[in-house]
Motif scaffolding. Structure first.
Motif, PDB file in Angstrom:
ATOM      1  N   ILE A 106      -2.421   0.721 -13.216  1.00 28.45           N
ATOM      2  CA  ILE A 106      -3.202   0.646 -11.885  1.00 28.45           C
ATOM      3  C   ILE A 106      -4.632  -0.248 -12.425  1.00 28.45           C
ATOM      4  CG2 ILE A 106      -4.903   2.049 -10.619  1.00 28.45           C
ATOM      5  CD1 ILE A 106      -1.694   2.147  -9.918  1.00 28.45           C
ATOM      6  N   LEU A 107      -4.946  -0.066 -13.435  1.00 21.22           N
ATOM      7  CA  LEU A 107      -6.136  -0.667 -13.954  1.00 21.22           C
ATOM      8  C   LEU A 107      -5.999  -2.047 -14.082  1.00 21.22           C
ATOM      9  CD1 LEU A 107      -7.497   1.547 -17.044  1.00 21.22           C
ATOM     10  CD2 LEU A 107      -8.635   1.062 -14.642  1.00 21.22           C
ATOM     11  N   PHE A 108      -5.000  -2.619 -14.362  1.00 25.50           N
ATOM     12  CA  PHE A 108      -4.639  -4.024 -14.349  1.00 25.50           C
ATOM     13  C   PHE A 108      -4.558  -4.580 -12.811  1.00 25.50           C
ATOM     14  CE2 PHE A 108      -1.218  -7.295 -13.612  1.00 25.50           C
ATOM     15  CZ  PHE A 108      -1.737  -8.188 -14.600  1.00 25.50           C
ATOM     16  N   LEU A 109      -4.110  -3.811 -11.889  1.00 21.21           N
ATOM     17  CA  LEU A 109      -4.169  -4.079 -10.294  1.00 21.21           C
ATOM     18  C   LEU A 109      -5.446  -4.169  -9.979  1.00 21.21           C
ATOM     19  CD1 LEU A 109      -1.081  -1.992  -9.106  1.00 21.21           C
ATOM     20  CD2 LEU A 109      -1.477  -4.765  -9.464  1.00 21.21           C
ATOM     21  N   LEU A 110      -6.291  -3.265 -10.350  1.00 21.83           N
ATOM     22  CA  LEU A 110      -7.811  -3.077 -10.128  1.00 21.83           C
ATOM     23  C   LEU A 110      -8.528  -4.391 -10.282  1.00 21.83           C
ATOM     24  CD1 LEU A 110      -8.790   0.565 -10.683  1.00 21.83           C
ATOM     25  CD2 LEU A 110      -8.444  -0.608  -8.552  1.00 21.83           C
TER      26      LEU A 110
ATOM     27  N   CYS B  54       0.943  -1.263   0.148  1.00 24.16           N
ATOM     28  CA  CYS B  54      -0.017   0.074   0.026  1.00 24.16           C
ATOM     29  C   CYS B  54       0.816   1.107   0.002  1.00 24.16           C
ATOM     30  CB  CYS B  54      -1.097  -0.002   1.176  1.00 24.16           C
ATOM     31  SG  CYS B  54      -2.119  -1.297   1.344  1.00 24.16           S
ATOM     32  N   TYR B  55       2.004   1.113   0.849  1.00 29.75           N
ATOM     33  CA  TYR B  55       2.809   2.497   0.800  1.00 29.75           C
ATOM     34  C   TYR B  55       3.265   2.535  -0.397  1.00 29.75           C
ATOM     35  CZ  TYR B  55       7.248   4.996   1.966  1.00 29.75           C
ATOM     36  OH  TYR B  55       8.076   5.779   1.967  1.00 29.75           O
ATOM     37  N   ARG B  56       4.047   1.563  -1.114  1.00 28.62           N
ATOM     38  CA  ARG B  56       4.445   1.732  -2.503  1.00 28.62           C
ATOM     39  C   ARG B  56       3.558   2.414  -3.511  1.00 28.62           C
ATOM     40  NH1 ARG B  56       8.201  -3.801  -2.568  1.00 28.62           N
ATOM     41  NH2 ARG B  56       9.872  -2.781  -0.776  1.00 28.62           N
ATOM     42  N   ILE B  57       2.355   1.862  -3.376  1.00 27.89           N
ATOM     43  CA  ILE B  57       1.341   2.423  -4.387  1.00 27.89           C
ATOM     44  C   ILE B  57       1.236   3.815  -4.325  1.00 27.89           C
ATOM     45  CG2 ILE B  57      -0.932   2.231  -5.066  1.00 27.89           C
ATOM     46  CD1 ILE B  57      -0.745  -0.740  -4.454  1.00 27.89           C
TER      47      ILE B  57
ATOM     48  N   ILE C 156       5.391   0.735  -8.695  1.00 28.78           N
ATOM     49  CA  ILE C 156       4.505  -0.220  -8.808  1.00 28.78           C
ATOM     50  C   ILE C 156       4.833  -1.368  -8.943  1.00 28.78           C
ATOM     51  CG2 ILE C 156       2.510  -0.610 -10.323  1.00 28.78           C
ATOM     52  CD1 ILE C 156       2.177   2.475 -10.738  1.00 28.78           C
ATOM     53  N   ILE C 157       5.748  -1.642  -9.874  1.00 25.95           N
ATOM     54  CA  ILE C 157       6.402  -3.010 -10.067  1.00 25.95           C
ATOM     55  C   ILE C 157       6.851  -3.568  -8.592  1.00 25.95           C
ATOM     56  CG2 ILE C 157       8.063  -4.484 -10.927  1.00 25.95           C
ATOM     57  CD1 ILE C 157       8.168  -2.481 -13.556  1.00 25.95           C
TER      58      ILE C 157
END
Length: 409
Positions: free
Chosen positions: A363-367, A234-237, A259-260
């Motif tokens: 981000i959309l991929f993560l969602l 969470c912190y890295r995002i 993000i990676i």
């Protein structure tokens, strides 16, 4: 000191940057507890193996001598419930002990993988997150140790109270050694060898209690560190989105790297949680089955209370221990699920729509990945959560109700 432990510590030494050494900083209390009962995976000399055989043998023989009561007594429903109520409690303790014995290599590998992840953490804020969860795990460990000592004291007091009472009232009547709340059959004169039998009983209880506390707190501490890994994701995002809003190609590249790194540590947290729990699958299945039998039998003993206050206290203690263990194990697993979901809540809440298109696609991929929940599976069939803990509690009471109605008939 064992050479493997020294090598493990040496991996934490780096003159250029601050690092975390799990064994010396966060698992030191767990290490001491496991060393006492010979289950620390980094010290398995022949002497330790002999220690394991003696301790595990003491625990298993006490279970056997409880079950042999069926050979010398008339087999009634009351006898069955009385023997099984205590025998299956010690079976639960033996399962916990055995699970760490046979999975020593798994535990060693899990600690190594967790240490490797921590070795890659260099940011001071991320290190602070790890230390925060490490301190929380230590507080839980200390609290459970104190609780275990209290229950052990109560168990010992139940057996020495007749002797204390005999001295206090100064009666001339010969005191009886047969004030037994756990039925056993040693095929010897129990009056003559009462002190040896008492020694065996208390040794088995101490070994089993220590095994439950040591193994349980070890799993809690390990899973607390995987929760820390989710928190670091969470912190890295958040950091990545903050960097991306500074318009420059270099900042965009740094944001992508963050993000990676967030995705990597998130995947590692899931992998490490699954790796440890899946390898204890058979042990957890047996533990759940034995625990349910033990809960039902002890509930029957409580409602069937007549005039033996010692048996009532013993059954209540066993019920509290098992329900507390059921709650804590499922609460810890629920925390893993909650932390995983919080990662995707963080992604939703950050201002990702203001980031460059390249970052938005990531981000959309993560969602999309957040659509699938992550749960720890115990015993291959049981989804660990607070809801499941409530369901198991309800099931144990339902089984008890059926048995009690049958007994009444």
């Amino acid at each position: 000191m064992n050479i493997r432990v020294l090598l493990f510590r040496q991996t934490c030494v780096d003159s250029h940057r601050e690092m975390i050494c799990l064994v010396t900083q966060h698992f030191n209390i767990n290490r001491i507890l496991l060393l006492i009962i010979g289950l620390w995976p980094y010290q398995r000399s022949p002497l330790v193996e002999f220690q394991l055989i003696i301790l595990y043998g003491t625990l298993m023989t006490f279970i056997v001598f409880q079950l042999t009561s069926f050979t010398t007594s008339e087999c009634t429903l009351n006898l069955i419930y009385t023997v099984l109520s205590s025998a299956f409690f010690f079976i639960c303790l033996a399962i916990k002990y055995n699970s760490f014995w046979i999975n020593a290599d798994i535990l060693k590998s899990s600690l190594k993988q967790l240490q490797d992840v921590c070795n890659e953490i260099t940011d001071k804020n991320e290190i602070a997150i790890i230390e925060k969860y490490g301190r929380k795990a230590k507080r839980i460990t200390i609290a459970l140790i104190l609780l275990g000592v209290c229950y052990q004291f109560i168990f010992i007091l139940l057996y020495i109270w007749p002797y204390i009472h005999h001295i206090m009232v100064l009666t001339n009547k010969s005191r009886s050694h047969a004030s037994v709340h756990i039925m056993t059959e040693y095929f010897i004169d129990q009056e003559k060898y009462s002190y040896l039998i008492m020694l065996h009983r208390h040794a088995a209880c101490c070994i089993g209690s220590l095994a439950m506390v040591a193994t349980g707190t070890m799993l809690i501490t390990y899973l607390q560190h995987t929760c820390a890994m989710f928190n670091i994701a969470c912190y890295r995002i958040e950091q990545a989105i903050g960097i991306s809003q500074k318009t420059s190609f270099k900042n965009e590249e740094n944001s992508c790297k963050q993000i990676i790194r967030a995705v990597n540590i998130h995947c590692n947290a899931i992998k490490l949680s699954n790796f440890l729990i899946s390898n204890f699958e058979g042990s957890f299945f047996c533990l759940i089955a034995a625990g349910m039998v033990c809960l039902c039998c002890n509930l029957l003993r409580v409602v069937s209370y007549t005039d033996n206050i010692g048996q009532l206290i013993l059954s209540l203690n066993i019920l509290i221990i098992l329900y507390l263990y059921l709650f804590l194990s499922n609460y810890t697993a629920q925390k893993i699920t909650d932390h995983n979901e919080y990662v995707f809540v963080t992604i939703y809440n950050v201002r990702w729509y203001m980031a460059p298109i390249r970052i938005q696609k990531m981000i959309l991929f993560l969602l999309q990945r957040g659509n699938k929940s992550f749960h720890l599976i115990l015993g291959g069939v049981f989804v660990a959560s607070l809801q499941s803990a409530a369901s198991l509690t309800s099931t144990s009471i339902s089984y008890f109700t059926v048995l009690y109605s049958t007994r009444q008939d």
